[in-house]
Design an enzyme around this catalytic site. Structure first.
Site, PDB file in Angstrom:
ATOM      1  N   TRP A 104       0.805  -1.106  -0.117  1.00 56.08           N
ATOM      2  CA  TRP A 104       0.026  -0.011  -0.265  1.00 56.08           C
ATOM      3  C   TRP A 104       0.535   1.179  -0.137  1.00 56.08           C
ATOM      4  CZ3 TRP A 104      -4.645  -1.132  -1.964  1.00 56.08           C
ATOM      5  CH2 TRP A 104      -4.579  -2.333  -1.714  1.00 56.08           C
ATOM      6  N   ASP A 173      -1.908   7.013   5.636  1.00 53.14           N
ATOM      7  CA  ASP A 173      -2.977   6.073   5.415  1.00 53.14           C
ATOM      8  C   ASP A 173      -3.513   5.231   6.385  1.00 53.14           C
ATOM      9  OD1 ASP A 173      -4.837   3.605   3.907  1.00 53.14           O
ATOM     10  OD2 ASP A 173      -3.146   3.597   2.855  1.00 53.14           O
ATOM     11  N   LYS A 197     -13.211  -1.681   6.521  1.00 50.82           N
ATOM     12  CA  LYS A 197     -12.315  -2.025   7.586  1.00 50.82           C
ATOM     13  C   LYS A 197     -12.926  -2.305   8.898  1.00 50.82           C
ATOM     14  CE  LYS A 197      -9.075  -2.753   3.913  1.00 50.82           C
ATOM     15  NZ  LYS A 197      -8.177  -2.386   3.585  1.00 50.82           N
TER      16      LYS A 197
HETATM   17  C1  LIG Z   1      -7.838  -1.557   2.145  1.00 54.46           C
HETATM   18  C2  LIG Z   1      -6.798  -0.986   1.982  1.00 54.46           C
HETATM   19  C3  LIG Z   1      -6.692   0.251   0.572  1.00 54.46           C
HETATM   20  C4  LIG Z   1      -6.957   0.003   0.008  1.00 54.46           C
HETATM   21  O1  LIG Z   1      -8.167   0.774  -0.216  1.00 54.46           O
HETATM   22  P1  LIG Z   1      -9.367   1.132  -1.305  1.00 54.46           P
HETATM   23  O2  LIG Z   1     -10.275   1.401  -0.544  1.00 54.46           O
HETATM   24  O3  LIG Z   1      -9.631  -0.484  -1.760  1.00 54.46           O
HETATM   25  O4  LIG Z   1      -8.737   1.769  -1.821  1.00 54.46           O
HETATM   26  C5  LIG Z   1      -5.181   0.943   0.686  1.00 54.46           C
HETATM   27  N1  LIG Z   1      -4.446   1.455   1.993  1.00 54.46           N
HETATM   28  C6  LIG Z   1      -4.819   0.320   3.115  1.00 54.46           C
HETATM   29  C7  LIG Z   1      -3.378   0.490   4.456  1.00 54.46           C
HETATM   30  C8  LIG Z   1      -5.535  -0.830   3.361  1.00 54.46           C
HETATM   31  O5  LIG Z   1      -5.949  -1.629   3.967  1.00 54.46           O
END
Ligand SMILES: *Cc1c(COP(=O)(O)O)cnc(C)c1O
Length: 362
Positions: A104, A173, A197
């Site tokens: 990511w 993020d 999540k």
């Molecule tokens: C799941 C995840 C993403 C992707 O997120 P989307 O909403 O599908 O774009 C990005 N960064 C992390 C750390 C994730 O766990």
């Protein structure tokens, strides 16, 4: 109620609190005596504005945000923020620092590079296969921000303490650990995470932006790609992901009123993680992949010492009602995702299953 309840360890979209699902079901056909479903009414109606404002207020209370921060619900997922962050915050001549702790982070880096922005990868854990979180990040004086991934969903590593960056604002993020523990938001210029999540049904992406970062946003950006647009319209510039925001409001209410806040959530999350790491550490059969001081409390990743038993482990687990244990396709192995809504009793049941499986095949 007729609902097939399994022990849900999916990595995302993932488990939601059962009481939230029940509340959605009960109010689905007639939202607050409107005679309409929440998915049938205008995003500008008093009903939906009530949902949105309550979600924002609860987030502000839970994270103790002061008036410098705007809370936004955007679309395009965390993945669109990878591109919007450098687009909005880096002008010509600006540079930013990035920490690479896995897939990511690498995607965030790639989106900045694609735009020709000047960025530095100041730390990386690639040398040991992303099994740890680099300590002491050597950030550059004069950077506009330092970007990192607070929890590495795929590798099972997590920042215990956020990077020390003196006066360089942090950007993170937090897709897979937002609202799982309390933290101090004041060093952050911007943070973001998909809803799916820890917070609700897929569709919206939570973003928190500090006013001085909002002021960096160029006037010339395409309207939909500008954080200024969404902040000035309280996330209602266009139709937002109404259902997703509604589920987030209910999860935040659960977090505040049933769990009792982020301190309480964090101690439950710690307990669940300890139960699982306890099993992994006691056994020579299951091998955790993250280094001990970098372990995630949200995604517990491991291999079986007999690797050709992994498929059997995942299959027998499913037959016993434990779902979502397959590692990410890019790394293989096994992963247990224990976001906020996963209960201690589900984790206890999985621990029993794992011990039995080890006795049988170990
Ligand atoms: C799941 C995840 C993403 C992707 O997120 P989307 O909403 O599908 O774009 C990005 N960064 C992390 C750390 C994730 O766990």
């Amino acid at each position: 109620m007729k609902k097939k309840q399994v022990h849900n360890f999916n990595p995302g979209p993932s488990a939601l609190p059962l009481c939230v699902l029940e509340e959605i079901q009960e109010s689905f056909l007639d939202y607050q005596y409107s005679g309409m479903s929440i998915v049938e009414i205008s995003h500008r109606s008093r009903w939906f504005e009530g949902v949105l404002n309550d979600a924002v207020d609860r987030l502000k209370r839970l994270l103790k945000l002061d008036e410098r921060f705007h809370v936004l619900f955007l679309q395009g997922g965390a993945s669109l923020q990878f591109c919007m962050v450098p687009m909005n915050f880096l002008k010509a001549g600006d540079t930013a620092d990035y920490v690479n702790t896995g897939l990511w982070s690498a995607k965030a880096i790639k989106e900045a590079q694609l735009q020709g922005k000047s960025i530095h990868i100041v730390a990386s854990s690639e040398d040991r296969d992303f099994s740890y979180i680099p300590q002491k990040i050597p950030y550059n004086e004069g950077s506009t921000y330092l970007h990192f991934t607070s929890n590495n969903t795929i590798r099972g590593t997590q920042f215990r303490e956020f990077p020390e960056s003196a006066h360089i604002p942090l950007v993170a993020d937090m897709s897979s650990d937002i609202m799982s523990r309390p933290f101090d938001v004041s060093p952050f210029g911007f943070l973001y995470g998909g809803i799916q999540k820890n917070l609700g049904a897929a569709g919206a992406c939570l973003a928190i932006i500090r006013k001085d970062f909002l002021e960096r946003v160029p006037e010339t950006l395409p309207t939909m790609l500008s954080y200024r647009t969404h902040a000035s319209k309280n996330s209602l510039f266009n139709t937002p992901a109404c259902f997703s925001i509604y589920t987030a409001q209910l999860v935040l209410k659960w977090l505040e009123e049933t769990i009792g806040g982020l301190e309480q959530m964090a101690s439950i999350n710690q307990k669940k993680a300890q139960m699982l790491y306890g099993v992994l550490d006691e056994s020579g059969f299951y091998n955790p992949t993250a280094e001990p001081d970098s372990r995630s409390l949200m995604n517990i990743t491991f291999r079986l010492s007999i690797q050709n038993l992994e498929a059997k482990f995942i299959q027998e687990a499913e037959m016993s009602g434990f779902y979502g244990l397959k590692g990410h396709r890019s790394v293989g192995g096994c992963r247990v995702s224990i976001y906020n809504a996963v209960t201690i009793s589900s984790v206890a049941a999985l621990v029993d299953f794992m011990k039995t499986f080890e006795r049988k095949y170990g």
